[in-house]
Design an enzyme around this catalytic site. Sequence first.
Site, PDB file in Angstrom:
ATOM      1  N   ARG A  23       0.683  -1.190   0.319  1.00 38.77           N
ATOM      2  CA  ARG A  23       0.070   0.163   0.044  1.00 38.77           C
ATOM      3  C   ARG A  23       0.845   1.328  -0.063  1.00 38.77           C
ATOM      4  O   ARG A  23       0.599   2.245  -0.713  1.00 38.77           O
ATOM      5  CB  ARG A  23      -0.920   0.009   1.084  1.00 38.77           C
ATOM      6  CG  ARG A  23      -2.319  -1.038   0.830  1.00 38.77           C
ATOM      7  CD  ARG A  23      -2.899  -1.447   2.276  1.00 38.77           C
ATOM      8  NE  ARG A  23      -3.946  -2.093   2.172  1.00 38.77           N
ATOM      9  CZ  ARG A  23      -3.943  -3.516   1.894  1.00 38.77           C
ATOM     10  NH1 ARG A  23      -2.693  -4.167   1.878  1.00 38.77           N
ATOM     11  NH2 ARG A  23      -5.063  -4.188   1.909  1.00 38.77           N
ATOM     12  N   ASP A 311      -4.313 -15.157   7.494  1.00 37.36           N
ATOM     13  CA  ASP A 311      -2.985 -15.582   6.855  1.00 37.36           C
ATOM     14  C   ASP A 311      -1.928 -16.382   7.963  1.00 37.36           C
ATOM     15  O   ASP A 311      -0.866 -16.820   7.507  1.00 37.36           O
ATOM     16  CB  ASP A 311      -2.064 -14.351   6.689  1.00 37.36           C
ATOM     17  CG  ASP A 311      -2.595 -13.823   5.094  1.00 37.36           C
ATOM     18  OD1 ASP A 311      -3.233 -14.372   4.336  1.00 37.36           O
ATOM     19  OD2 ASP A 311      -2.431 -12.534   5.025  1.00 37.36           O
TER      20      ASP A 311
END
Length: 428
Positions: A23, A311
């Site tokens: 990002r 995750d």
Amino acid sequence: MAAPAGPLHGTVAVPGDKSVSHRAIMLGAIAEGVTRIEGFLEGEDTRATAAIFRRLGVQIDAPSDGVRIVHGVGLHGLQPSSEPLDCGNAGTAMRLLAGLLAGQRFDSVLVGDASLSKRPMRRVIEPLAAMGALIESDGGCAPLRIRGGRALQGIDASLPVASAQVKSALLLAGLYANGETHVREPHPTRDYSERMLAAFGVPCAFVPGEAALLGGFPLQARDVSVPADISSAAFFIVAATLVPGSELLLRRVGMNPRRTGLLHVLRAMGADIAEENTGEQGGEPVADLRVRHAPLRGIEVPVEHVADMIDEFPALFVAAACAEGATVVRGAAELRVKESDRIATMATGLRALGIVVDETPDGATIHGGGFHGGIVESHGDHRIAMAFAVAAQLATGEVRIGDVANVATSFPGFDTLARAAGFGLRAA
């Protein structure tokens, strides 16, 4: 090849957070001014993102390891690429870029490797289409052909599946849309995009499970300090918890509330994880984590923590396999469509090492027991490979792990760092 090597000790600095690194490159590229990124993850996924923006006309300097200097071109300054944009294995890059590129004046094509080309993209294509985007795919998978010059409109979207990547794609498209883009989730997911958009000067309102922004606001460059990735730290946290006599200190780990589900679950199972030296880094909460060996007991994993540790489940499955009793996971169907079908791949590998696992469509029941040696396949999934490297530290014999090259996508240097902490690892 991996095998036990005794207690784990020392101080470990895992690489920078992959989500933040992706990002930071993206927002720095479309900001006005120069963004300096410290702690950038030198992984294949994040390097792929940087390479894509270079192809889109953004100057990105790499003066030293873990540092990127991004010369922003502004919201409308990206240039078309004459070649497809290769995301490699990075699902985050492909889904977020689908949103960002949908608002450009030019066409783009996003491609990926064999693994990424099998992963579902309709979940992001369809809500973007509702905003006016035109994205063609191969049966809902990559390559994605994104048509430029579309007039996007802000929407009020209620996502059927909680996904930080889909939410982020819509918010990035919303930067180029007329009016407000409002995204609601069935369960809160990580809010990295919202936090970073606000830090870059975009009026982005967000609470857990909901985010909104108005299109047309320019981004202002700022420096970003990337915290250590809790997804990478997870393997050391679980290993230190499981291996008798171990104590590890993990430095400056990102403690975003939407990422700490694994810590909550491990503590409920009996883990000894202390937070020290808490603070903030790059707009994200951080802490040093001191982890000591502790016996674990099986639990039913609270569904409210599932999205906050999606995750980390490969590492949790290994912890569950060493716990007393059964650990029940539900509400984790998202694991079926990650780099591999992580439920099936972990279940198969754990069974190969002597663990009883009952699969369900959205999870599994893992019955605690002891690992013996054996051969397991990661199917090119970096987190699966590292999870079985942890399992091997508890096994009674050698564990051979197949297809481990993709570890470099998220954790370059894992083997070196793991050996320094006391893992028994060697090339097969």
